[in-house]
Design a protein around this motif. Structure first.
Motif, PDB file in Angstrom:
ATOM      1  N   ASP A  54       0.833  -1.213   0.000  1.00 34.39           N
ATOM      2  CA  ASP A  54       0.000   0.000   0.000  1.00 34.39           C
ATOM      3  C   ASP A  54       0.863   1.256   0.000  1.00 34.39           C
ATOM      4  O   ASP A  54       0.561   2.234  -0.686  1.00 34.39           O
ATOM      5  CB  ASP A  54      -0.921   0.036   1.220  1.00 34.39           C
ATOM      6  CG  ASP A  54      -2.044  -0.988   1.115  1.00 34.39           C
ATOM      7  OD1 ASP A  54      -2.249  -1.547   0.013  1.00 34.39           O
ATOM      8  OD2 ASP A  54      -2.707  -1.239   2.139  1.00 34.39           O
ATOM      9  N   ASP A  55       1.938   1.230   0.796  1.00 37.47           N
ATOM     10  CA  ASP A  55       2.863   2.368   0.823  1.00 37.47           C
ATOM     11  C   ASP A  55       3.431   2.591  -0.577  1.00 37.47           C
ATOM     12  O   ASP A  55       3.521   3.723  -1.058  1.00 37.47           O
ATOM     13  CB  ASP A  55       4.033   2.122   1.790  1.00 37.47           C
ATOM     14  CG  ASP A  55       3.593   2.040   3.252  1.00 37.47           C
ATOM     15  OD1 ASP A  55       2.443   2.405   3.559  1.00 37.47           O
ATOM     16  OD2 ASP A  55       4.408   1.603   4.083  1.00 37.47           O
ATOM     17  N   SER A  56       3.823   1.495  -1.219  1.00 43.11           N
ATOM     18  CA  SER A  56       4.399   1.606  -2.567  1.00 43.11           C
ATOM     19  C   SER A  56       3.401   2.164  -3.559  1.00 43.11           C
ATOM     20  O   SER A  56       3.753   2.997  -4.398  1.00 43.11           O
ATOM     21  CB  SER A  56       4.879   0.241  -3.068  1.00 43.11           C
ATOM     22  OG  SER A  56       6.004  -0.153  -2.336  1.00 43.11           O
ATOM     23  N   SER A  57       2.140   1.736  -3.464  1.00 43.30           N
ATOM     24  CA  SER A  57       1.178   2.252  -4.445  1.00 43.30           C
ATOM     25  C   SER A  57       0.891   3.731  -4.177  1.00 43.30           C
ATOM     26  O   SER A  57       0.744   4.506  -5.121  1.00 43.30           O
ATOM     27  CB  SER A  57      -0.083   1.398  -4.525  1.00 43.30           C
ATOM     28  OG  SER A  57      -0.766   1.430  -3.323  1.00 43.30           O
ATOM     29  N   LEU A  58       0.863   4.144  -2.903  1.00 46.45           N
ATOM     30  CA  LEU A  58       0.737   5.577  -2.591  1.00 46.45           C
ATOM     31  C   LEU A  58       1.938   6.338  -3.141  1.00 46.45           C
ATOM     32  O   LEU A  58       1.804   7.437  -3.679  1.00 46.45           O
ATOM     33  CB  LEU A  58       0.698   5.802  -1.072  1.00 46.45           C
ATOM     34  CG  LEU A  58      -0.647   5.839  -0.363  1.00 46.45           C
ATOM     35  CD1 LEU A  58      -0.441   6.135   1.119  1.00 46.45           C
ATOM     36  CD2 LEU A  58      -1.603   6.853  -0.979  1.00 46.45           C
ATOM     37  N   TYR A  59       3.113   5.748  -2.992  1.00 40.71           N
ATOM     38  CA  TYR A  59       4.360   6.372  -3.453  1.00 40.71           C
ATOM     39  C   TYR A  59       4.268   6.712  -4.940  1.00 40.71           C
ATOM     40  O   TYR A  59       4.481   7.857  -5.346  1.00 40.71           O
ATOM     41  CB  TYR A  59       5.520   5.404  -3.177  1.00 40.71           C
ATOM     42  CG  TYR A  59       6.890   5.889  -3.585  1.00 40.71           C
ATOM     43  CD1 TYR A  59       7.634   6.719  -2.748  1.00 40.71           C
ATOM     44  CD2 TYR A  59       7.468   5.490  -4.788  1.00 40.71           C
ATOM     45  CE1 TYR A  59       8.907   7.147  -3.112  1.00 40.71           C
ATOM     46  CE2 TYR A  59       8.736   5.911  -5.152  1.00 40.71           C
ATOM     47  CZ  TYR A  59       9.457   6.744  -4.310  1.00 40.71           C
ATOM     48  OH  TYR A  59      10.705   7.165  -4.675  1.00 40.71           O
ATOM     49  N   HIS A  61       1.534   6.778  -6.800  1.00 39.46           N
ATOM     50  CA  HIS A  61       0.378   7.652  -7.054  1.00 39.46           C
ATOM     51  C   HIS A  61       0.750   9.113  -6.781  1.00 39.46           C
ATOM     52  O   HIS A  61       0.497  10.001  -7.606  1.00 39.46           O
ATOM     53  CB  HIS A  61      -0.814   7.223  -6.194  1.00 39.46           C
ATOM     54  CG  HIS A  61      -2.010   8.102  -6.386  1.00 39.46           C
ATOM     55  ND1 HIS A  61      -2.761   8.107  -7.541  1.00 39.46           N
ATOM     56  CD2 HIS A  61      -2.571   9.045  -5.574  1.00 39.46           C
ATOM     57  CE1 HIS A  61      -3.742   9.003  -7.433  1.00 39.46           C
ATOM     58  NE2 HIS A  61      -3.642   9.583  -6.255  1.00 39.46           N
ATOM     59  N   PHE A  62       1.350   9.377  -5.617  1.00 37.18           N
ATOM     60  CA  PHE A  62       1.725  10.751  -5.267  1.00 37.18           C
ATOM     61  C   PHE A  62       2.787  11.297  -6.232  1.00 37.18           C
ATOM     62  O   PHE A  62       2.737  12.464  -6.616  1.00 37.18           O
ATOM     63  CB  PHE A  62       2.224  10.850  -3.825  1.00 37.18           C
ATOM     64  CG  PHE A  62       1.139  10.713  -2.775  1.00 37.18           C
ATOM     65  CD1 PHE A  62      -0.165  11.127  -3.023  1.00 37.18           C
ATOM     66  CD2 PHE A  62       1.432  10.191  -1.518  1.00 37.18           C
ATOM     67  CE1 PHE A  62      -1.160  11.025  -2.046  1.00 37.18           C
ATOM     68  CE2 PHE A  62       0.447  10.083  -0.534  1.00 37.18           C
ATOM     69  CZ  PHE A  62      -0.850  10.499  -0.799  1.00 37.18           C
ATOM     70  N   LEU A  63       3.748  10.456  -6.612  1.00 37.48           N
ATOM     71  CA  LEU A  63       4.769  10.902  -7.580  1.00 37.48           C
ATOM     72  C   LEU A  63       4.095  11.376  -8.864  1.00 37.48           C
ATOM     73  O   LEU A  63       4.450  12.408  -9.435  1.00 37.48           O
ATOM     74  CB  LEU A  63       5.739   9.769  -7.926  1.00 37.48           C
ATOM     75  CG  LEU A  63       6.949   9.562  -7.025  1.00 37.48           C
ATOM     76  CD1 LEU A  63       7.772   8.378  -7.526  1.00 37.48           C
ATOM     77  CD2 LEU A  63       7.821  10.809  -6.936  1.00 37.48           C
ATOM     78  N   ALA A  83       4.590  12.585   2.777  1.00 36.27           N
ATOM     79  CA  ALA A  83       3.140  12.411   2.640  1.00 36.27           C
ATOM     80  C   ALA A  83       2.713  11.027   3.134  1.00 36.27           C
ATOM     81  O   ALA A  83       1.745  10.891   3.880  1.00 36.27           O
ATOM     82  CB  ALA A  83       2.722  12.608   1.187  1.00 36.27           C
ATOM     83  N   ILE A  84       3.460   9.994   2.736  1.00 37.51           N
ATOM     84  CA  ILE A  84       3.121   8.625   3.163  1.00 37.51           C
ATOM     85  C   ILE A  84       3.301   8.492   4.675  1.00 37.51           C
ATOM     86  O   ILE A  84       2.456   7.911   5.365  1.00 37.51           O
ATOM     87  CB  ILE A  84       3.978   7.584   2.417  1.00 37.51           C
ATOM     88  CG1 ILE A  84       3.710   7.672   0.917  1.00 37.51           C
ATOM     89  CG2 ILE A  84       3.678   6.166   2.931  1.00 37.51           C
ATOM     90  CD1 ILE A  84       4.738   6.945   0.065  1.00 37.51           C
ATOM     91  N   LEU A 112      -7.669  11.924  -3.686  1.00 31.80           N
ATOM     92  CA  LEU A 112      -6.366  11.625  -3.092  1.00 31.80           C
ATOM     93  C   LEU A 112      -5.266  12.082  -4.054  1.00 31.80           C
ATOM     94  O   LEU A 112      -5.271  11.699  -5.233  1.00 31.80           O
ATOM     95  CB  LEU A 112      -6.250  10.113  -2.855  1.00 31.80           C
ATOM     96  CG  LEU A 112      -4.914   9.630  -2.288  1.00 31.80           C
ATOM     97  CD1 LEU A 112      -4.746  10.091  -0.847  1.00 31.80           C
ATOM     98  CD2 LEU A 112      -4.807   8.117  -2.371  1.00 31.80           C
ATOM     99  N   GLY A 113      -4.360  12.927  -3.572  1.00 35.65           N
ATOM    100  CA  GLY A 113      -3.254  13.384  -4.417  1.00 35.65           C
ATOM    101  C   GLY A 113      -3.564  14.627  -5.231  1.00 35.65           C
ATOM    102  O   GLY A 113      -2.697  15.149  -5.926  1.00 35.65           O
TER     103      GLY A 113
END
Length: 181
Positions: A54-59, A61-63, A83-84, A112-113
């Motif tokens: 999940d952290d990786s997918s947020l990473y 996504h935010f990038l 952010a994460i 989100l983002g």
């Protein structure tokens, strides 16, 4: 050549009690210290937790959400990792919305983002929504800084909770701010 870090399963969140700092251990003697003040963290004792899928997918996504902004790769990674860290480890914050002007331009819950501008008495700046809510959203400052009043400045990567009626959609900001000028 782009120098974007790619998450892997050896990455690990830890709390460094000696320095009272949340740290992401990136292995190979590299560590990222989150810019979150200890008083905003839920957990202030030693722990360690792997960087999850999940952290990786947020990473990523935010990038992607920061894609069109003129950051260097290290700045981009820094904002995203902060952010994460905030999404995972910050305790609920109180909104300090009196610093910001009402713009009433957001009718739905922000994405989100999604990036918004905010306007204070002193200036305007940009924030990215990292945890959307119906009435208020948790945001990270992506501008270099935002001057709130004479004494208070939010630096880049500061975490703040904002009422959604303070969020100025990025596309609308240009017109809104040109009317103010």
């Amino acid at each position: 050549k782009r120098m974007i870090l790619v998450p892997d399963e050896s990455w690990c969140w830890m709390y460094d009690e000696r320095h009272q700092t949340l740290v992401l251990d990136l292995s190979d003697n590299m560590q990222f210290a989150a810019a979150i003040p200890a008083k905003q963290l839920v957990e202030k004792k030693a722990f360690s937790e792997t960087f999850t899928v999940d952290d990786s997918s947020l990473y990523f996504h935010f990038l992607e959400c920061l894609g069109e902004f003129p950051f260097t790769d290290p700045e981009r990674v820094q904002i995203v990792l902060n952010a994460i860290a905030a999404v995972k480890f910050v305790k609920p914050l109180v909104s300090h919305s009196w610093y910001y002007r009402d713009v009433d331009m957001v009718s739905d819950t922000p994405e989100l983002g999604e990036v918004f501008s905010v306007v204070t008495e002193h200036m305007y700046g940009d924030v990215m929504v990292i945890s959307p809510g119906d009435k208020a959203s948790l945001c990270i400052v992506i501008s270099h800084s935002i001057q709130l009043d004479e004494d208070n400045v939010l630096k880049q990567s500061s975490i703040c909770k904002l009422m959604n009626n303070k969020l100025l959609p990025y596309q609308a900001a240009v017109q809104y701010l040109s009317k103010m000028a």
